[in-house]
Design an enzyme around this catalytic site. Structure first.
Site, PDB file in Angstrom:
ATOM      1  N   LYS A 268      57.139  66.662  86.160  1.00  0.00           N
ATOM      2  CA  LYS A 268      57.986  67.715  85.573  1.00  0.00           C
ATOM      3  C   LYS A 268      58.576  67.225  84.259  1.00  0.00           C
ATOM      4  CE  LYS A 268      59.747  69.855  89.842  1.00  0.00           C
ATOM      5  NZ  LYS A 268      59.275  71.222  89.594  1.00  0.00           N
ATOM      6  N   ARG A 342      54.543  73.804  99.418  1.00  0.00           N
ATOM      7  CA  ARG A 342      53.641  74.568 100.277  1.00  0.00           C
ATOM      8  C   ARG A 342      52.751  73.650 101.127  1.00  0.00           C
ATOM      9  NH1 ARG A 342      51.283  77.549  95.098  1.00  0.00           N
ATOM     10  NH2 ARG A 342      53.418  77.104  94.466  1.00  0.00           N
TER      11      ARG A 342
HETATM   12  N1  BES Z   1      60.729  72.497  93.769  1.00  0.00           N
HETATM   13  C1  BES Z   1      59.948  73.261  92.886  1.00  0.00           C
HETATM   14  C2  BES Z   1      60.447  74.690  92.733  1.00  0.00           C
HETATM   15  C3  BES Z   1      61.764  74.845  92.008  1.00  0.00           C
HETATM   16  C4  BES Z   1      61.789  75.023  90.652  1.00  0.00           C
HETATM   17  C5  BES Z   1      62.949  74.862  92.706  1.00  0.00           C
HETATM   18  C6  BES Z   1      62.979  75.198  89.998  1.00  0.00           C
HETATM   19  C7  BES Z   1      64.149  75.038  92.054  1.00  0.00           C
HETATM   20  C8  BES Z   1      64.165  75.203  90.698  1.00  0.00           C
HETATM   21  C9  BES Z   1      58.487  73.363  93.377  1.00  0.00           C
HETATM   22  O1  BES Z   1      58.035  72.272  94.084  1.00  0.00           O
HETATM   23  C10 BES Z   1      57.628  73.509  92.161  1.00  0.00           C
HETATM   24  O2  BES Z   1      57.616  72.612  91.375  1.00  0.00           O
HETATM   25  N2  BES Z   1      56.962  74.648  92.044  1.00  0.00           N
HETATM   26  C11 BES Z   1      56.138  74.924  90.910  1.00  0.00           C
HETATM   27  C12 BES Z   1      54.841  75.495  91.418  1.00  0.00           C
HETATM   28  C13 BES Z   1      53.762  75.561  90.372  1.00  0.00           C
HETATM   29  C14 BES Z   1      53.309  74.175  90.001  1.00  0.00           C
HETATM   30  C15 BES Z   1      52.602  76.370  90.911  1.00  0.00           C
HETATM   31  C16 BES Z   1      56.863  75.932  90.025  1.00  0.00           C
HETATM   32  O3  BES Z   1      57.555  76.805  90.554  1.00  0.00           O
HETATM   33  O4  BES Z   1      56.758  75.822  88.818  1.00  0.00           O
HETATM   34 ZN    ZN Z   2      57.267  70.725  92.856  1.00  0.00          ZN
END
Ligand code: BES
Ligand code: ZN
Ligand code: ZN
Length: 494
Positions: A268, A342
């Site tokens: 990230k 997921r």
């Molecule tokens: N933990 C994150 C989702 C999240 C994002 C929670 C911002 C709280 C605030 C999750 O694991 C994630 O990174 N999801 C990605 C999925 C994508 C890579 C398909 C997302 O939402 O960008």
């Molecule tokens: Zn994630």
């Protein structure tokens, strides 16, 4: 802190709810109107306004509640929160809510009224200050209220006591969930959380089983283990079981427990990455809900299933393109290691179905996309059973932990079909929240009623609001689930 239904108790702050357009009467020491602002009708009771005056009973806090016909029960939680925070800030040790006939009527009964006041008080006073040191911090920690009372008539006392007991159980459970959700990543590796949770379980008559890496390998949880592969710490798959004698039915609650989500190899950006210590708020909500069920002695068997992992990049981490196998033998191509929630939930949902439950509800900070769709005001809900989703919605309205349903049509399952494996862990970028839910849905038997609640935008917040004054984990989901499970018992009895 003691919350009671005693009318006569002395108090440092006396709290009075005032509605717009209704006269405010406050007797002064000499029997006349106590305050010039009221005499001049300057205090109008507009929502969000307040006035502190001295009356015959001492310090009196008038809280504007707005127009009676626009009243919503949550404004009582917010009002109680304002009063409690004011009382604590001014070093008061006790406060009392003056009986408000208008508010009781508007709340549709004294039970909902007293419940809202208790919840608003306890949730707003929550602090996560265990890491703060120094004299000023010590002073703040010493500001503690010891007594709150809710006035009522003698015939209402029984109901008010019941409401207080219910609200204390769910608020304390929500605050436990906030403690778990707020814990710093370096102090909350999977096994450390598991330890904290087993202690809580032991103290509350809940069974707790912790599966480590070996046991999970034996279970064939390839998706779950793939997410922890880059971590130096052992994963912990925690299973709580609240199983009262004569329980009617089994409900499984599943919660995403990523103790820190760096994204893994699909790293990230660094901005806001620290907030990913809250990526365990789904698991935290499950701990809170099982705790609430035990405190409330619900007549339902509740299984809390929380896969805990740490998602980090390293030489041993899972890479984009890796193919792994779920507990049921299905293969998954991991195209983005940041779509890890997921993966761990898929194995957890498969594990849940072994209990043959009447329903499975999962909670997860799963997608950033849910914030785009709904903002911080509602969680997304999706699933395969209209009856179960209706239950979740009703509980959401009742507790103001609101949810909004998104569709889960078969077209959304198409985009996760894999090139090299059965299924891939991301779609084409559209409808992120739905595609994530579709991925989960492909691991749930259609005969098992299942609902998924995406709490990515509601599970934690950095804007203090209403009765969530401490930024960080909100405990979202605990009161919702507790309400849903309490109502479940009643509808099953019929
Ligand atoms: N933990 C994150 C989702 C999240 C994002 C929670 C911002 C709280 C605030 C999750 O694991 C994630 O990174 N999801 C990605 C999925 C994508 C890579 C398909 C997302 O939402 O960008
Ligand atoms: Zn994630
Ligand atoms: Zn995540």
């Amino acid at each position: 802190m003691k919350i009671t239904a005693e009318n006569a108790a002395a108090c440092d702050v006396y709290v009075q709810f005032c509605f717009e357009g209704q006269p405010v009467s406050v007797p002064g020491e000499d029997g006349k109107i106590a305050d010039a602002a009221i005499a001049k009708k300057e205090f109008e009771g507009k929502e969000g306004t307040q006035l502190l005056i001295r009356s015959a009973q001492g310090k009196r806090l008038l809280l504007g509640m707005g127009k009676e016909k626009e009243f919503g029960i949550d404004s009582l939680r917010v009002g109680a929160a304002k009063a409690a925070c004011f009382a604590r800030e001014t070093n008061a040790k006790s406060m009392r809510f003056k009986y408000s006939k208008t508010a009781v009527l508007a709340a549709k009964g004294v039970r909902a009224y007293a419940q809202a006041l208790t919840e608003g008080t306890l949730l707003s006073l929550y602090k996560f200050d265990k890491y703060k040191t120094g004299e000023e911090a010590q002073k703040q920690k010493e500001k503690k209220m010891s007594a709150v009372c809710i006035e009522c008539s003698p015939s209402e006392k029984g109901e008010v006591w019941k409401a207080i007991a219910y609200a204390c159980a769910v608020s304390e459970a929500a605050n436990f969930a906030r403690d778990v959700g707020n814990e710093a990543g370096n102090d909350a590796h999977p096994m450390e959380i598991a330890k904290k949770v087993s202690k809580m379980a032991k103290e509350n008559g809940i069974k707790c089983r912790v599966l480590g890496k070996k046991e999970c390998e034996r279970e064939g949880m390839g998706l779950y283990l793939a997410v922890n592969a880059g971590s130096a710490h052992e994963p912990a798959f925690v299973v709580l079981e609240y199983s009262p004698k004569g329980a009617k039915g089994t409900v499984c609650l599943v919660g995403k427990g990523v103790t820190f989500d760096s994204g893994g190899i699909s790293l990230k950006p660094s901005r806001d990455m620290e907030k990913m210590k809250h990526d365990k708020c789904g698991a935290a909500a499950v701990y809170g809900a099982v705790l609430a069920a035990a405190k409330l002695k619900l007549q339902l068997r509740i299984i809390g299933i929380t896969p805990l992992v740490e998602n980090l990049p390293s030489g041993s981490a899972t890479k984009p393109g890796d193919i792994v196998k779920a507990m049921n033998g299905k293969t998954v191509e991991i195209l983005n290691t940041d779509a890890e929630g997921r993966l761990i939930l898929a194995d957890a949902l498969l594990y849940a179905q072994k209990y043959k439950p009447s329903a499975v509800v999962d909670l997860a900070t799963l997608t950033g996309a849910v914030a785009v769709a709904l903002g911080p005001h509602a969680a997304g809900v999706l699933g395969n059973n209209a009856g179960l989703i209706a239950k979740v919605k009703e509980a959401g309205e009742n507790t103001h932990e609101r949810v909004w349903e998104l569709p889960l049509w078969k077209e959304y399952f198409e985009v996760t079909k894999g090139e090299f494996a059965d299924i891939k862990n991301i779609g084409d970028g559209d409808a992120g929240t739905i595609v994530a839910a579709a991925f989960l849905g492909s691991f749930v038997d259609e005969k098992t009623p299942w609902a998924h609640i995406d709490i990515a935008a509601t599970g934690y917040s950095y804007k203090p609001k209403g009765y969530n004054m401490q930024v960080g984990a909100t405990g979202f989901g605990v009161r919702l689930l507790a309400h849903m499970l309490s109502a479940w018992k009643k509808s099953k009895k019929k």
